[in-house]
Enzyme design. Structure first.
Site, mmCIF file in Angstrom:
data_model
loop_
_atom_site.group_PDB
_atom_site.id
_atom_site.type_symbol
_atom_site.label_atom_id
_atom_site.label_comp_id
_atom_site.label_asym_id
_atom_site.label_seq_id
_atom_site.Cartn_x
_atom_site.Cartn_y
_atom_site.Cartn_z
ATOM 1 N N ARG A 1 49.118 35.968 45.863
ATOM 2 C CA ARG A 1 50.234 35.164 45.363
ATOM 3 C C ARG A 1 51.201 34.786 46.475
ATOM 4 O O ARG A 1 51.819 33.716 46.430
ATOM 5 C CB ARG A 1 50.941 35.926 44.239
ATOM 6 C CG ARG A 1 50.075 35.949 42.954
ATOM 7 C CD ARG A 1 50.433 37.125 42.078
ATOM 8 N NE ARG A 1 49.774 37.122 40.773
ATOM 9 C CZ ARG A 1 48.540 37.588 40.528
ATOM 10 N NH1 ARG A 1 47.801 38.090 41.523
ATOM 11 N NH2 ARG A 1 48.038 37.567 39.309
ATOM 12 N N SER B 1 44.614 38.926 30.272
ATOM 13 C CA SER B 1 44.182 38.625 31.639
ATOM 14 C C SER B 1 45.320 38.018 32.441
ATOM 15 O O SER B 1 45.805 36.925 32.127
ATOM 16 C CB SER B 1 42.999 37.653 31.631
ATOM 17 O OG SER B 1 42.843 37.088 32.921
ATOM 18 N N ARG C 1 34.844 48.516 44.132
ATOM 19 C CA ARG C 1 35.484 49.662 43.468
ATOM 20 C C ARG C 1 34.461 50.707 43.006
ATOM 21 O O ARG C 1 34.764 51.890 42.911
ATOM 22 C CB ARG C 1 36.372 49.195 42.319
ATOM 23 C CG ARG C 1 37.486 48.257 42.808
ATOM 24 C CD ARG C 1 38.665 48.183 41.880
ATOM 25 N NE ARG C 1 39.505 47.032 42.210
ATOM 26 C CZ ARG C 1 40.405 46.992 43.196
ATOM 27 N NH1 ARG C 1 40.610 48.052 43.958
ATOM 28 N NH2 ARG C 1 41.103 45.892 43.424
ATOM 29 N N ARG D 1 30.614 34.980 36.993
ATOM 30 C CA ARG D 1 31.795 35.400 36.211
ATOM 31 C C ARG D 1 32.338 34.263 35.334
ATOM 32 O O ARG D 1 32.253 33.093 35.701
ATOM 33 C CB ARG D 1 32.857 35.962 37.164
ATOM 34 C CG ARG D 1 32.311 37.217 37.843
ATOM 35 C CD ARG D 1 33.297 37.876 38.729
ATOM 36 N NE ARG D 1 34.409 38.417 37.970
ATOM 37 C CZ ARG D 1 35.495 38.936 38.527
ATOM 38 N NH1 ARG D 1 35.594 38.978 39.844
ATOM 39 N NH2 ARG D 1 36.466 39.407 37.787
ATOM 40 N N SER E 1 46.620 41.707 44.734
ATOM 41 C CA SER E 1 47.177 40.695 43.819
ATOM 42 C C SER E 1 48.404 40.025 44.428
ATOM 43 O O SER E 1 48.570 38.809 44.354
ATOM 44 C CB SER E 1 47.576 41.351 42.496
ATOM 45 O OG SER E 1 46.437 41.804 41.817
ATOM 46 N N ARG F 1 30.973 46.940 35.089
ATOM 47 C CA ARG F 1 31.429 48.272 35.523
ATOM 48 C C ARG F 1 31.133 49.369 34.513
ATOM 49 O O ARG F 1 31.147 50.543 34.870
ATOM 50 C CB ARG F 1 32.931 48.227 35.871
ATOM 51 C CG ARG F 1 33.170 47.467 37.162
ATOM 52 C CD ARG F 1 34.620 47.430 37.586
ATOM 53 N NE ARG F 1 34.723 46.819 38.912
ATOM 54 C CZ ARG F 1 35.835 46.332 39.438
ATOM 55 N NH1 ARG F 1 36.971 46.387 38.757
ATOM 56 N NH2 ARG F 1 35.821 45.809 40.642
ATOM 57 N N LYS G 1 33.674 42.135 35.407
ATOM 58 C CA LYS G 1 34.350 42.271 36.700
ATOM 59 C C LYS G 1 33.326 41.980 37.817
ATOM 60 O O LYS G 1 32.313 41.353 37.569
ATOM 61 C CB LYS G 1 34.969 43.663 36.824
ATOM 62 C CG LYS G 1 36.097 43.911 35.820
ATOM 63 C CD LYS G 1 37.303 43.035 36.117
ATOM 64 C CE LYS G 1 38.413 43.232 35.116
ATOM 65 N NZ LYS G 1 39.489 42.251 35.281
ATOM 66 N N ASP H 1 41.596 47.950 36.760
ATOM 67 C CA ASP H 1 40.758 48.057 37.964
ATOM 68 C C ASP H 1 40.449 49.503 38.352
ATOM 69 O O ASP H 1 39.687 49.747 39.290
ATOM 70 C CB ASP H 1 41.442 47.355 39.145
ATOM 71 C CG ASP H 1 41.459 45.838 38.955
ATOM 72 O OD1 ASP H 1 40.637 45.313 38.180
ATOM 73 O OD2 ASP H 1 42.316 45.181 39.586
HETATM 74 C C1 S3P Z 1 44.156 40.356 38.833
HETATM 75 C C2 S3P Z 1 43.992 40.479 37.479
HETATM 76 C C3 S3P Z 1 42.948 41.315 36.852
HETATM 77 C C4 S3P Z 1 42.362 42.317 37.855
HETATM 78 C C5 S3P Z 1 42.046 41.677 39.171
HETATM 79 C C6 S3P Z 1 43.307 41.079 39.796
HETATM 80 C C7 S3P Z 1 45.228 39.482 39.357
HETATM 81 O O1 S3P Z 1 41.905 40.480 36.409
HETATM 82 O O2 S3P Z 1 41.211 42.914 37.319
HETATM 83 O O3 S3P Z 1 41.501 42.618 40.069
HETATM 84 O O4 S3P Z 1 45.550 39.574 40.564
HETATM 85 O O5 S3P Z 1 45.782 38.699 38.573
HETATM 86 P P1 S3P Z 1 41.892 39.835 34.923
HETATM 87 O O6 S3P Z 1 42.969 38.835 34.832
HETATM 88 O O7 S3P Z 1 40.519 39.217 34.794
HETATM 89 O O8 S3P Z 1 42.086 40.999 33.981
#
Ligand code: S3P
Length: 441
Positions: free
Chosen positions: A31, A172, A392, A127, A27, A351, A347, A320
């Site tokens: 960013r 989210s 995962r 998705r 993540s 899952r 996801k 996750d």
């Molecule tokens: C993430 C947010 C989550 C997570 C993903 C990474 C992110 O997803 O499951 O692996 O980096 O912002 P969601 O926003 O769909 O919950």
């Protein structure tokens, strides 16, 4: 990028021991590239995750004219072009398996003066994207999806965005981040209220780049029209990658592992809270901060775990980690119940369904429900399970080998490279008897 042709073979037994450093946080790596690209000046990133997902983000910005040196040993030098400096890419941007790339980029690209098209692999193409395109449309964006609200996204540029006040219908971080990133370009203020806390790396990193973020409880606001100043970003080790080893060691008596300098942002540590409820022996040592994010060494000693009712408040904080937590539940004494986690169905794979089928194939009583699962701990048998191209799921079943009675074969594992390059080598070093066959993606 299709994950079809790699298989893991895990021999039963063993323990996990030693000191490990897992790769950089996915993540935060995404960013760092995004904000580094949009900043004024040069951003140095260390600890960048050289996995397919974060590399997809990196290539997307390169395609939009951003000069990025590296990655080399996790190091990047990003020559920022400023918030208004992106160039039209020569063609569609292929984001592979990466939902984070697609949803966050949708926010940034909705505000550009040029059109873009975002595509993904078979999994990403299934998705839901309406969760970002609908609120972005309220800001004035124009984004086309398939009739089902899935990719590809056709983003029409040249639209003036305006700030909105938006309450997220699902917890989210990707949706929150997409709106905040669009908010950098919008007239006035963009405010997002979350139903429950989700990972706040975007907010923290905006602040690290000198961009003001107003946070009051679950409401987060940014005002458009500001600039980002380049900075140095040190990416901590990914708790979501560490989680496979943490759970593997926690559920295997005789194991003792130290996971070095892992990110322990409180919006990510649900896995630690849930493992502790299950009776795991975990300690945090050497706590510190890197790049605005808390880190610690995590020590784990194996013992017998017990089944629990997972508190719903922990769900977004461990979102996750459920594949591997289900494996812990399968080895625990008693019943584990998860509710309020329907998000797991959208996801990289469904899952809930995929884990329930895999656990059943290994002789465990696992009953999927609409929003979770009920698992009765028992004796894991050997057998063949399908990872359905979900990184995962593959790594979770690899850890099941530690407690299984016979070998486990896990099919369709190539996408482990999206988040955890080097997983098999590291797992072998720690004591898991795992081999892989097949082609790299
Ligand atoms: C993430 C947010 C989550 C997570 C993903 C990474 C992110 O997803 O499951 O692996 O980096 O912002 P969601 O926003 O769909 O919950």
């Amino acid at each position: 990028m299709s994950g079809g042709d790699k298989t893991f073979f895990v021999s039963p037994g063993g323990t996990l021991r030693g000191r490990l450093r897992v790769p950089g946080d996915k993540s935060i790596s995404h960013r760092a590239v995004m904000l580094g690209a949009l900043a004024d000046g040069e951003t140095e990133v260390t600890g960048f995750l050289e996995g397919e997902d974060s590399l997809a983000t990196l290539r997307a910005f390169q395609a939009m004219g951003v000069r990025i040196e590296g990655p080399e040993g996790g190091r990047l030098r990003i020559h920022g072009v400023g918030v208004d400096g992106l160039r039209p890419p020569p063609g569609p941007l292929d984001l592979g398996n990466s939902g984070t790339s697609m949803r966050l980029l949708a926010g940034i690209l909705a505000a550009q003066p040029f059109d873009t098209e975002l595509r993904g692999d078979a999994s990403l193409s299934r998705r839901p994207m309406a969760r970002v395109t609908e609120p972005l449309a309220r800001m004035g964006a124009c984004i086309e999806t398939s009739a089902q609200g899935t990719p590809p996204l056709r983003i029409h540029g040249g639209r003036a965005l305006r700030g909105i006040e938006y309450t997220l219908p699902v917890a989210s971080a990707q949706v929150k981040s997409a709106l905040l990133l669009a908010g950098l370009y919008a007239a006035g203020q963009t405010c997002v209220t979350e139903p429950a806390p989700t990972r706040d790396h975007t907010e923290r990193m905006l602040e690290a780049f000198g961009y003001p973020v107003a946070r009051a409880g679950r409401r987060i606001c940014v005002r458009g029209g500001g600039r980002l100043s380049a900075t140095a970003i040190e990416v901590p080790a990914d708790l979501s990658s560490a989680a496979f080893f943490l759970v593997g060691a926690a559920m295997t008596p005789g194991s003792e592992l130290l996971l070095e300098q892992v990110g322990v942002n409180p919006t990510r540590t649900g896995v630690l809270a849930i493992l502790r409820e299950m009776g795991a022996d975990l300690t945090l040592e050497n706590e510190g901060r890197v790049g605005g994010e808390p880190v610690a060494d995590i020590r784990v000693r194996g013992k017998k775990l017990r089944g629990v009712e997972i508190p719903e408040a922990q769900v977004p904080l461990a979102i996750d980690e459920f594949p591997v937590l289900f494996v812990a539940a399968a080895c625990a004494e008693g019943v584990t119940v998860l509710r309020g986690a329907a998000e797991l169905r959208v996801k990289e794979s469904d899952r809930i369904q995929v884990m329930a089928e895999g656990l059943q194939a290994l002789g465990i009583e696992a009953r999927p429900t609409a929003g979770g699962m009920v698992i009765r701990g028992g004796r894991l048998q050997g057998g063949t399970v399908e990872a359905h191209g979900d990184h995962r799921i593959a790594m979770a079943f690899a850890m099941a080998g530690l407690r299984a009675a016979a070998p486990i074969e896990i099919r369709d594992c190539a996408n482990v490279a999206t988040s955890f390059p080097g997983f098999v080598t590291l797992a072998r070093e720690a004591g898991l008897d795992i081999r892989e066959t097949g082609r790299e993606i």
